[in-house]
Design a protein around this motif. Structure first.
Motif, short mmCIF file in Angstrom:
data_model
loop_
_atom_site.label_atom_id
_atom_site.label_comp_id
_atom_site.label_asym_id
_atom_site.label_seq_id
_atom_site.Cartn_x
_atom_site.Cartn_y
_atom_site.Cartn_z
N ILE A 103 -10.75 2.26 1.94
CA ILE A 103 -11.22 1.13 1.13
C ILE A 103 -10.06 0.52 0.34
CG2 ILE A 103 -12.63 0.49 -0.89
CD1 ILE A 103 -14.69 2.54 0.10
N VAL A 104 -9.22 1.38 -0.25
CA VAL A 104 -8.12 0.87 -1.08
C VAL A 104 -7.11 0.11 -0.20
CG1 VAL A 104 -6.15 1.53 -2.50
CG2 VAL A 104 -8.36 2.60 -2.87
N SER A 107 -8.60 -3.11 0.89
CA SER A 107 -8.68 -4.06 -0.24
C SER A 107 -7.35 -4.69 -0.55
CB SER A 107 -9.18 -3.36 -1.50
OG SER A 107 -10.34 -2.69 -1.23
N PHE A 108 -6.28 -3.88 -0.50
CA PHE A 108 -4.95 -4.44 -0.75
C PHE A 108 -4.62 -5.54 0.25
CE2 PHE A 108 -2.64 -2.95 -4.27
CZ PHE A 108 -3.05 -1.66 -4.57
N TYR A 110 -6.87 -7.20 2.16
CA TYR A 110 -7.88 -8.27 2.07
C TYR A 110 -7.64 -9.17 0.87
CZ TYR A 110 -12.57 -10.35 2.02
OH TYR A 110 -13.63 -11.23 2.02
N ASN A 111 -7.23 -8.58 -0.25
CA ASN A 111 -7.02 -9.32 -1.49
C ASN A 111 -5.58 -9.71 -1.74
OD1 ASN A 111 -9.72 -9.28 -2.09
ND2 ASN A 111 -9.61 -7.55 -3.50
N TRP A 112 -4.70 -9.44 -0.80
CA TRP A 112 -3.29 -9.77 -0.99
C TRP A 112 -3.10 -11.27 -1.22
CZ3 TRP A 112 0.65 -7.61 -2.84
CH2 TRP A 112 1.93 -8.13 -2.64
N TYR A 115 -3.02 -12.35 -4.79
CA TYR A 115 -1.75 -12.09 -5.47
C TYR A 115 -0.69 -13.10 -5.05
CZ TYR A 115 -3.51 -7.88 -7.61
OH TYR A 115 -4.24 -7.02 -8.39
N ILE B 79 -6.86 1.74 -7.48
CA ILE B 79 -8.11 1.24 -6.90
C ILE B 79 -8.53 -0.08 -7.55
CG2 ILE B 79 -10.61 1.71 -6.75
CD1 ILE B 79 -9.84 4.67 -6.29
N LEU B 81 -6.54 -2.27 -9.01
CA LEU B 81 -5.54 -3.34 -8.88
C LEU B 81 -5.92 -4.41 -7.87
CD1 LEU B 81 -3.02 -3.63 -10.52
CD2 LEU B 81 -1.72 -2.47 -8.76
N PRO B 82 -6.33 -4.07 -6.63
CA PRO B 82 -6.69 -5.14 -5.69
C PRO B 82 -7.90 -5.93 -6.13
CG PRO B 82 -7.07 -2.99 -4.69
CD PRO B 82 -6.39 -2.75 -5.99
N ALA B 83 -8.76 -5.32 -6.94
CA ALA B 83 -9.98 -6.00 -7.37
C ALA B 83 -9.75 -6.88 -8.58
CB ALA B 83 -11.06 -4.98 -7.70
N TYR B 84 -8.71 -6.57 -9.35
CA TYR B 84 -8.49 -7.25 -10.62
C TYR B 84 -8.29 -8.76 -10.45
CZ TYR B 84 -6.03 -9.03 -14.66
OH TYR B 84 -5.64 -9.81 -15.72
N LEU B 96 -17.13 -6.38 -2.86
CA LEU B 96 -16.05 -5.40 -2.66
C LEU B 96 -15.28 -5.20 -3.95
CD1 LEU B 96 -14.21 -3.64 -0.83
CD2 LEU B 96 -12.91 -5.69 -0.31
N SER B 97 -14.98 -6.31 -4.64
CA SER B 97 -14.21 -6.22 -5.88
C SER B 97 -14.99 -5.45 -6.95
CB SER B 97 -13.86 -7.61 -6.41
OG SER B 97 -13.03 -8.27 -5.48
N LEU B 100 -15.00 -1.83 -6.13
CA LEU B 100 -13.73 -1.18 -6.44
C LEU B 100 -13.60 -0.91 -7.93
CD1 LEU B 100 -11.26 -3.14 -4.14
CD2 LEU B 100 -11.80 -0.73 -3.99
N LEU B 103 -15.65 2.08 -8.74
CA LEU B 103 -15.00 3.28 -8.23
C LEU B 103 -13.81 3.66 -9.11
CD1 LEU B 103 -14.90 5.34 -5.85
CD2 LEU B 103 -13.40 3.75 -4.67
#
Lengths: 303, 175
Positions: A103-104, A107-108, A110-112, A115, B79, B81-84, B96-97, B100, B103
């Motif tokens: 998941i992590v 997510s990195f 998917y959400n990159w 950023y 965990i 950080l990507p959701a923030y 998903l966010s 996370l 979690l």
């Protein structure tokens, strides 16, 4: 099972796990407790049970003469080893951590884009602050493309592009971009001001000096203490005078130029525009500000 | 402030408990301490435990006891950080966010060692401080903080810690 004898008393054939080793000597538990345990504590000596490698330290199973495998120095039979392994790291715990990692990592990736977009927005703002409107537009465009679902970013991109086009004297395209920006970012005095400037440019370029004047007056209403807004009205009136020969336009042109100078007599741009207004009226010629500066870099004086 | 029974809190934040016990286990493995029994999660008090062999090595005791602080805190941050960014900066709501964040915060909530862990450190620090061991010296205020923290759990200080790590630190980094 292995057996040992106590070095102190007559006890012999003791199971190894029921003895204590101290300074290389083996003692039965009773001798150790009665004689040595306090001394060991007081003098910081080390006493330990030398585990019988043929007896499981967990379940006590005697493996005869077979030497068992070790679990951090403790002999352990195969059954206990397997149970311990399953208990320490059962399948569901492995699955739990595998899921977290998956998941992590997902997510990195998917959400990159968020950023990246954030980074581009920061760069766009920095470029805009430095006056590099072309770069600001490029970064804002990238930021918007990375997060297309956010209308606000499109608005910011249009705003930066509008400013860039305005600087390049492309008033028609600038007006379209700034109107797009206003649709998204809505009530914003800065955008209204720029839209009026774009309209002024459109009006001047298309010789629609009434449009030029209307837009200039709107800017005065937005900020009645803005000298630039007043001098823009003066500029519009000077164009109307030259175009239509209306004496009232001439009068208003000079009035607004004086108001602008009264608000700010030190600003170079204000003085240049006031000079330009005077030149237009005196020579009955409509000339752009840039061309006026090229012809008269030190200002124009009436002869 | 309202009271929620401990078992409900455990259920709502069960990932944190699992990671907490795993952290103890991880440092046992790293420091070659025999593990005798493990329970990652149960509906009881404590909600999880690791039984390991006793060690006289103070550094080992310190690391094993403080393991959850390092592991849970780091995982919470990684965990969340990507959701923030999508939630806080872009206001984009995505399951998903939020998943996370839950979690991460539930893991962060269980970063602080238990009073038993603190007691293990204290017992050995008392002896080691006579040798002017710096870590032992630092351990005393640390143990005090752990006890106070566990006392303040009633006031949701564990949730505040999880949020501070998962959301507070990214806020400081990204503004």
């Amino acid at each position: 099972m292995r057996y040992r004898d106590c070095s102190k008393c007559d006890s012999s054939h003791l199971p190894q796990n029921e003895t204590v080793t101290l300074d290389g000597e083996v003692y039965c538990n009773k001798c150790y407790q009665e004689v040595y345990s306090d001394k060991v504590l007081a003098q910081g000596m080390v006493a330990y049970t030398d585990f019988d490698p043929t007896v499981c330290a967990t379940c006590g199973t005697d493996a005869g003469s077979m030497i068992l495998s070790e679990n951090f120095g403790r002999p352990i039979c195969d059954d206990c080893a397997k149970k311990l392994k399953d208990k320490i790291m059962p399948l569901w715990v492995k699955a739990f951590f595998a899921a977290i990692i998956a998941i992590v990592v997902f997510s990195f990736f998917y959400n990159w884009r968020f950023y990246q977009s954030y980074s581009n927005i920061k760069k766009a703002n920095a470029a805009f602050a430095k006056g590099d409107y072309e770069k600001a537009t490029a970064y804002a465009k990238d930021a918007s493309e990375e997060v297309p679902e956010l209308e606000e970013l499109k608005g910011i991109k249009s705003f930066y592009k509008g400013v860039f086009l305005l600087i390049k004297d492309k008033s028609v395209e600038a007006l379209e971009e700034l109107r797009n920006s206003k649709r998204v970012l809505q009530d914003n005095v800065a955008i209204d001001n720029l839209i009026n400037k774009a309209k002024m440019g459109v009006g001047f370029d298309s010789k629609n000096y009434e449009l030029f004047l209307a837009a200039a007056k709107e800017n005065v209403e937005l900020d009645t203490a803005n000298a630039q807004a007043f001098v823009a009205v003066a500029s519009a009136y000077s164009c109307i005078y030259v175009d239509k020969g209306q004496d009232s336009a001439k009068k208003f042109a000079y009035e607004y130029a004086q108001k602008a100078l009264a608000l700010d007599s030190t600003d170079k741009d204000i003085k240049e525009y006031a000079n330009l207004v005077d030149y237009r009226i005196s020579n009955k010629t409509i000339i752009k500000h840039d061309d006026f500066i090229k012809h008269f870099p030190n200002g124009w004086t009436k002869k | 402030m309202f009271f929620i029974p401990g078992q409900i809190i455990s259920l709502l934040s069960f990932p944190g408990i699992i990671v907490h016990e795993f952290a103890h286990l991880l440092f046992c493995r790293l420091r070659k301490v025999a593990i005798l029994d493990v329970c990652y999660f149960r509906f009881d008090n404590p909600a999880g435990y690791v039984i390991h062999e006793r060690t006289d090595n103070f550094y080992t005791t310190f690391l094993v006891s403080m393991g959850p602080f390092f592991v849970n805190t780091l995982l919470c941050l990684l965990i969340c950080l990507p959701a923030y960014m999508p939630i806080k900066f872009f206001d984009i709501e995505h399951p998903l966010s939020y998943g996370l964040i839950w979690l991460g915060v539930s893991i962060g909530m269980h970063a602080i060692p238990s009073n038993q862990d603190a007691s293990n450190i204290y017992e050995q620090a008392k002896e080691k401080v006579k040798e002017r061991n710096i870590l032992a010296l630092i351990s005393f205020p640390l143990v005090g903080i752990i006890y106070v923290f566990n006392l303040l759990r009633f006031f949701w200080v564990d949730v505040i810690y999880g949020v501070a790590i998962g959301i507070g630190i990214p806020s400081l980094i990204f503004g």
